[in-house]
Motif scaffolding. Sequence first.
Motif, PDB file in Angstrom:
ATOM      1  N   TYR A 122      79.870  34.017  61.711  1.00 20.08           N
ATOM      2  CA  TYR A 122      79.477  32.616  61.673  1.00 20.08           C
ATOM      3  C   TYR A 122      79.268  32.103  60.254  1.00 20.08           C
ATOM      4  O   TYR A 122      78.708  31.037  60.050  1.00 20.08           O
ATOM      5  N   GLY A 167      83.363  31.206  70.349  1.00 18.41           N
ATOM      6  CA  GLY A 167      81.919  31.331  70.499  1.00 18.41           C
ATOM      7  C   GLY A 167      81.193  30.325  69.626  1.00 18.41           C
ATOM      8  O   GLY A 167      80.149  30.632  69.049  1.00 18.41           O
ATOM      9  N   GLY A 168      81.764  29.131  69.514  1.00 11.42           N
ATOM     10  CA  GLY A 168      81.166  28.087  68.683  1.00 11.42           C
ATOM     11  C   GLY A 168      81.840  27.909  67.347  1.00 11.42           C
ATOM     12  O   GLY A 168      81.330  27.178  66.480  1.00 11.42           O
ATOM     13  N   SER A 169      83.002  28.506  67.127  1.00 11.08           N
ATOM     14  CA  SER A 169      83.602  28.554  65.799  1.00 11.08           C
ATOM     15  C   SER A 169      84.193  27.244  65.310  1.00 11.08           C
ATOM     16  O   SER A 169      84.529  27.124  64.134  1.00 11.08           O
ATOM     17  N   GLU A 172      79.961  25.060  65.423  1.00 12.54           N
ATOM     18  CA  GLU A 172      78.928  25.406  64.441  1.00 12.54           C
ATOM     19  C   GLU A 172      79.279  24.902  63.045  1.00 12.54           C
ATOM     20  O   GLU A 172      78.449  24.263  62.385  1.00 12.54           O
ATOM     21  N   HIS A 292      74.590  33.077  78.149  1.00 14.82           N
ATOM     22  CA  HIS A 292      74.757  33.652  76.813  1.00 14.82           C
ATOM     23  C   HIS A 292      74.872  35.168  76.882  1.00 14.82           C
ATOM     24  O   HIS A 292      75.684  35.770  76.161  1.00 14.82           O
ATOM     25  N   ARG A 296      77.924  37.387  75.487  1.00 20.19           N
ATOM     26  CA  ARG A 296      77.716  38.439  74.484  1.00 20.19           C
ATOM     27  C   ARG A 296      78.369  39.753  74.916  1.00 20.19           C
ATOM     28  O   ARG A 296      78.962  40.456  74.090  1.00 20.19           O
ATOM     29  N   PHE A 367      73.698  23.983  67.668  1.00 15.90           N
ATOM     30  CA  PHE A 367      73.481  25.376  67.245  1.00 15.90           C
ATOM     31  C   PHE A 367      71.976  25.522  67.096  1.00 15.90           C
ATOM     32  O   PHE A 367      71.237  24.535  67.161  1.00 15.90           O
ATOM     33  N   ILE A 385      73.058  31.324  68.496  1.00 20.90           N
ATOM     34  CA  ILE A 385      74.327  31.068  69.171  1.00 20.90           C
ATOM     35  C   ILE A 385      74.137  30.514  70.588  1.00 20.90           C
ATOM     36  O   ILE A 385      75.042  29.883  71.146  1.00 20.90           O
ATOM     37  N   SER A 389      77.497  29.216  73.264  1.00 13.37           N
ATOM     38  CA  SER A 389      78.264  30.234  73.985  1.00 13.37           C
ATOM     39  C   SER A 389      78.548  29.903  75.448  1.00 13.37           C
ATOM     40  O   SER A 389      79.598  30.315  75.964  1.00 13.37           O
TER      41      SER A 389
END
Length: 459
Positions: A122, A167-169, A172, A292, A296, A367, A385, A389
Amino acid sequence: MFELLGLSEMAAAVEQGSISPLELTNIHLQAIEAKNPRVNAFIEVYAEEAIDRAGTPLTGPLAGVPVTVKDSFDIAGRVTNCGSLLRADAVATRHSNVVDRLLNAGAILIGKTSTPEFLYYYETDNRLIGRTNHPLDEARTSGGSSGGEAAAIASGMSAGGVGSDGGGSIREPAHFCGICGLKPTPGRVGAGGHWPEIAHPTGFMGVAGPMARTAADVRLLFEVLAGYDPRDPFSAPVPLQSQSARRARIFVITGYKTELACTQAPHKAAVLLNELGHSVEEFPFALLSEAHDLWRLLFVDYLTAGIRDMVQGREDDCDWTGLELTRYARETIDASRLGRILLERDRMRARLLEFMGNDAVLIAPAFGVTAFPHRQCPMDLMDAIRPVSPANLLGLPALVLPMVSTPEGMPAGVQLIGAPWTDELLLDLAVRLEHARGSQWLTPKSLPTTTTNTTTPTA
């Protein structure tokens, strides 16, 4: 400054003859020359190619507009590095789907932007060019894994572009840098030619998506990028739709522990949407409480084993700070365990979609924290995260747009989450919310002072 106009405004100016593609390209190349030594967002800059293309006749909705792509998308004849020395020989033989669509729309590709190694962290840092810095503060991170893309767009070195999000890329870095980013429904924007390959068994969590400075510009990019892609196993021939958000039902998620500004952003958005006439209710958090942890298991535990196998014997050439997500792995996921996780995911998704229907939009923090000093995340990363997620696990479209800022001037965004295939509804709502917020979003007013479980007023 022309480079900070909206992408849509640039396209209109080119069409009207107010500026030529060559002039616009040179403005952006000059911005890169002036700003990139400080921000360090680019893996490659295509100055000569961009100037040559700008001098040719261009047509389409992005004609003459300089754009970028994350260095996980193939460009024919170029290495797709993904932040790794191990991919020095990975020369693409054809364009990725998103590059083809940008070029077919008349855009000018001015460069590729940096990522962490294998997109697996991240923050954006690698052995190829070093770390990417936040456009407003060199001491802080721009986020990851689309951190180079977000930094280039936020600083005016690119009008807009494409990132990827497992995953939030996308979300974030957009939140960190104060821009907008959409994680579409899987399959709406074809990810053919992306590396790592977006495919089974866990690729349903990853998507390609547009990033730009405004929601209106993200909508234009989405309209260019959306469409069927036979190289993407999750792609579906869903046409562009007209989806008005005027009657959207708004639910606010209040179950996440976040920094103050990350809580304030969805609160402010809810208030604005309430003023626009939307009903606003609290979301029943139990529907997402386990999401989440399932994400994960798939994105961290399961994928870590594959990464370690891939680099076996070449570990010394890896930048493990760029693969830092691997240290959060806890167990080995065998085929039987993987099947049980996917079954529970499907059941959770069904329960949520029965609740949402086609007109619900969930509002959440973008986030858990805002942009922080390099390698100094102020809370446990797995907790930070949690707001992003669930959309990856459950295949939901999710969009981030800036809403407030911290006393230090760091942006904080709000996340809008919809049901599958309601990307256009999210985009319409985001544009309306952007107008209601106004241009002075960096000056929050009358916001809550608690950092957790803030209750949003209902209509």
